[in-house]
Design a protein around this motif. Structure first.
Motif, PDB file in Angstrom:
ATOM      1  N   THR A   1       0.850  -1.190   0.000  1.00 20.09           N
ATOM      2  CA  THR A   1       0.000   0.000   0.000  1.00 20.09           C
ATOM      3  C   THR A   1       0.884   1.237   0.000  1.00 20.09           C
ATOM      4  O   THR A   1       1.764   1.379   0.856  1.00 20.09           O
ATOM      5  CB  THR A   1      -0.923   0.024   1.236  1.00 20.09           C
ATOM      6  OG1 THR A   1      -1.754  -1.141   1.216  1.00 20.09           O
ATOM      7  CG2 THR A   1      -1.795   1.269   1.226  1.00 20.09           C
TER       8      THR A   1
ATOM      9  N   SER B   1      -4.360   6.738  -0.978  1.00 24.10           N
ATOM     10  CA  SER B   1      -3.667   5.456  -0.860  1.00 24.10           C
ATOM     11  C   SER B   1      -4.164   4.496  -1.932  1.00 24.10           C
ATOM     12  O   SER B   1      -5.293   4.614  -2.426  1.00 24.10           O
ATOM     13  CB  SER B   1      -3.867   4.851   0.528  1.00 24.10           C
ATOM     14  OG  SER B   1      -5.217   4.523   0.736  1.00 24.10           O
ATOM     15  N   ALA B   2      -3.309   3.543  -2.288  1.00 21.31           N
ATOM     16  CA  ALA B   2      -3.651   2.518  -3.273  1.00 21.31           C
ATOM     17  C   ALA B   2      -2.869   1.258  -2.939  1.00 21.31           C
ATOM     18  O   ALA B   2      -1.781   1.318  -2.339  1.00 21.31           O
ATOM     19  CB  ALA B   2      -3.334   2.996  -4.684  1.00 21.31           C
ATOM     20  N   THR B   3      -3.420   0.104  -3.329  1.00 16.28           N
ATOM     21  CA  THR B   3      -2.864  -1.180  -2.898  1.00 16.28           C
ATOM     22  C   THR B   3      -2.703  -2.133  -4.060  1.00 16.28           C
ATOM     23  O   THR B   3      -3.589  -2.257  -4.915  1.00 16.28           O
ATOM     24  CB  THR B   3      -3.773  -1.821  -1.834  1.00 16.28           C
ATOM     25  OG1 THR B   3      -3.892  -0.934  -0.715  1.00 16.28           O
ATOM     26  CG2 THR B   3      -3.203  -3.153  -1.351  1.00 16.28           C
ATOM     27  N   LEU B   4      -1.565  -2.835  -4.071  1.00 19.95           N
ATOM     28  CA  LEU B   4      -1.277  -3.890  -5.035  1.00 19.95           C
ATOM     29  C   LEU B   4      -0.978  -5.192  -4.299  1.00 19.95           C
ATOM     30  O   LEU B   4      -0.463  -5.183  -3.178  1.00 19.95           O
ATOM     31  CB  LEU B   4      -0.055  -3.531  -5.891  1.00 19.95           C
ATOM     32  CG  LEU B   4      -0.170  -2.377  -6.875  1.00 19.95           C
ATOM     33  CD1 LEU B   4       1.203  -2.075  -7.467  1.00 19.95           C
ATOM     34  CD2 LEU B   4      -1.159  -2.705  -7.986  1.00 19.95           C
TER      35      LEU B   4
ATOM     36  N   GLN C   1      -6.078  -3.174  -6.098  1.00 18.03           N
ATOM     37  CA  GLN C   1      -6.271  -2.508  -7.381  1.00 18.03           C
ATOM     38  C   GLN C   1      -5.475  -3.131  -8.521  1.00 18.03           C
ATOM     39  O   GLN C   1      -5.612  -2.717  -9.671  1.00 18.03           O
ATOM     40  CB  GLN C   1      -5.931  -1.028  -7.232  1.00 18.03           C
ATOM     41  CG  GLN C   1      -6.922  -0.296  -6.339  1.00 18.03           C
ATOM     42  CD  GLN C   1      -6.442   1.055  -5.907  1.00 18.03           C
ATOM     43  OE1 GLN C   1      -5.895   1.211  -4.817  1.00 18.03           O
ATOM     44  NE2 GLN C   1      -6.634   2.054  -6.739  1.00 18.03           N
TER      45      GLN C   1
ATOM     46  N   LEU D   1      -0.143   2.749 -10.311  1.00 17.46           N
ATOM     47  CA  LEU D   1      -0.698   3.595  -9.242  1.00 17.46           C
ATOM     48  C   LEU D   1      -0.253   5.049  -9.392  1.00 17.46           C
ATOM     49  O   LEU D   1       0.389   5.627  -8.513  1.00 17.46           O
ATOM     50  CB  LEU D   1      -0.321   3.044  -7.864  1.00 17.46           C
ATOM     51  CG  LEU D   1      -0.720   1.593  -7.572  1.00 17.46           C
ATOM     52  CD1 LEU D   1      -0.373   1.228  -6.142  1.00 17.46           C
ATOM     53  CD2 LEU D   1      -2.198   1.360  -7.837  1.00 17.46           C
ATOM     54  N   ASP D   2      -0.568   5.617 -10.548  1.00 12.45           N
ATOM     55  CA  ASP D   2      -0.260   7.022 -10.830  1.00 12.45           C
ATOM     56  C   ASP D   2       1.226   7.324 -10.703  1.00 12.45           C
ATOM     57  O   ASP D   2       1.624   8.399 -10.227  1.00 12.45           O
ATOM     58  CB  ASP D   2      -1.062   7.957  -9.908  1.00 12.45           C
ATOM     59  CG  ASP D   2      -2.558   7.868 -10.150  1.00 12.45           C
ATOM     60  OD1 ASP D   2      -2.955   7.668 -11.316  1.00 12.45           O
ATOM     61  OD2 ASP D   2      -3.324   7.991  -9.175  1.00 12.45           O
TER      62      ASP D   2
ATOM     63  N   SER E   1       3.446   5.842  -8.818  1.00 13.38           N
ATOM     64  CA  SER E   1       4.022   5.667  -7.484  1.00 13.38           C
ATOM     65  C   SER E   1       4.767   4.344  -7.311  1.00 13.38           C
ATOM     66  O   SER E   1       5.535   4.195  -6.353  1.00 13.38           O
ATOM     67  CB  SER E   1       2.918   5.747  -6.419  1.00 13.38           C
ATOM     68  OG  SER E   1       2.318   7.016  -6.411  1.00 13.38           O
TER      69      SER E   1
END
Length: 351
Positions: free
Chosen positions: A90, A97-100, A126, A202-203, A205
């Motif tokens: 994350t 926030s975003a998660t892989l 995501q 993620l944009d 990131s």
């Protein structure tokens, strides 16, 4: 896999080589305010390990399950450990926030069971990244299939993850390894994205390295018993070219590098990440380093020396690193080395 004898052809196959494809460096990797890596599956689970300022352990109370032999017919099961690897990543930047999901472990149920015991909803993921095609990193896809929100989930992988492979140790029965099925993943609705080159997710990131440059003289890859089907014959597959890593740049701290098995070589991977991003500082290295067993023990001293020179703030060798390498890294980097364990969260924040 401990047999290391080979001919000149096998030696040539494992020599340092550049990654295929046009290099684009530095990649415009956006620094993040924080990254959290939760190890969903690892080879070890130790319920007695304690927390610190950057590490949060699952502990012994995770996972209440039915157990009729106890009063109340319940007990705590803790985390599942197996010879495999899976991590949830994350990133947080500018209040978002975003998660892989990075790899999925070996068995169909370990990853999803551990996530459930940690209170993690995998439906919030995501995207999925596979470090390579070996089954101990892709087995948990079975458990992931059919979960809420998984259909149409992007999955980033190297096009060679579909390679048929086997272990052919002289004097033993040949063991063909389970091979990923593109048809099965497409049928479950995953959006499969094949890439040899680096990818930004993620944009911007998160960087997925793509195929890693092999530049060191000592990281020669897998021994001769590790073989791949070429379409006409079985041949030594030393490089595992589908091996790739995940990289995040924590603002003011440096690179955080997450590996699955590290078949490309831990030092090769870090140097490749540095070249791609233009960021020299290594803040953390987490994941499998594949230094276990007689075939890889000669690689331990130069690997430890090179990593020591990079002076990372955190080193969490897991999965296939092996106990000899663990001891060597712990001795060389006592302030950075941390014991890995299924269910552990590592939180790294900006300076």
């Amino acid at each position: 896999m401990c047999e290391t004898a080979g001919g000149t052809g096998e030696a040539a196959a494992s020599m340092p080589r550049p990654a295929r494809g046009e290099a684009v460096d530095p990649v415009a990797l956006e620094p993040v305010d924080e990254v959290e890596i939760v190890t969903l599956v690892d080879n070890v689970y130790d319920a007695l390990l304690g927390d610190d300022e950057r590490t949060r352990r699952a502990g012994s109370g995770a996972g209440v399950v039915a157990a009729p032999q106890f009063e109340g017919a319940r007990t705590t099961a803790g985390m599942i450990a197996e010879h495999g690897f899976s991590a949830l990543v994350t990133v947080r930047r500018a209040g978002r926030s975003a998660t892989l999901l990075f790899d999925t472990g070996r068995s169909p149920d370990a990853m999803v069971t551990n996530a459930d015991r940690l209170g993690i909803d995998l439906g919030d993921v995501q995207g999925v990244v596979l470090s390579h095609g070996h089954f101990d990193h892709a087995g948990g896809l079975t458990g992931l299939m059919g979960l809420r929100g998984v259909r149409s989930l992007p999955m980033v992988l190297h096009p060679l993850v579909w390679t048929r492979r086997r272990i052919a140790v002289p004097g033993r029965d040949v063991e063909e390894l389970p091979t990923l099925s593109r048809r099965a993943l497409d049928g479950e609705g995953f959006q499969v994205i094949e890439r040899r080159e680096p990818s930004l997710l993620l944009d911007g990131s998160v960087l997925i390295t793509g195929e890693v440059d092999r530049t060191t003289e000592f990281e020669r890859g897998m021994p001769p018993p590790h073989q791949a089907w070429t379409g006409g014959e079985w041949a030594h597959d030393p490089l595992v070219l589908d091996d790739q890593a995940l990289v995040v740049d924590v603002r003011g701290r440096g690179l955080v590098v997450l590996t699955g098995c590290g078949h490309s070589g831990a030092v090769n991977i870090v140097r490749h990440a540095q070249r791609l991003t233009g960021v020299d500082r290594l803040h953390a290295l987490v994941g499998g380093l594949h230094l276990g067993g007689p075939a890889f023990e000669p690689v331990i001293p130069p690997t430890v020396a090179a990593l020591t020179g990079l002076a990372p703030g955190l080193v969490v060798p897991g999965h296939c690193t092996g106990w000899r390498a663990q001891h060597a890294l712990a001795a060389a980097l006592p302030d950075a080395w941390v014991q890995g364990s299924s269910g552990t969260a590592y939180r790294l924040t900006a300076a």
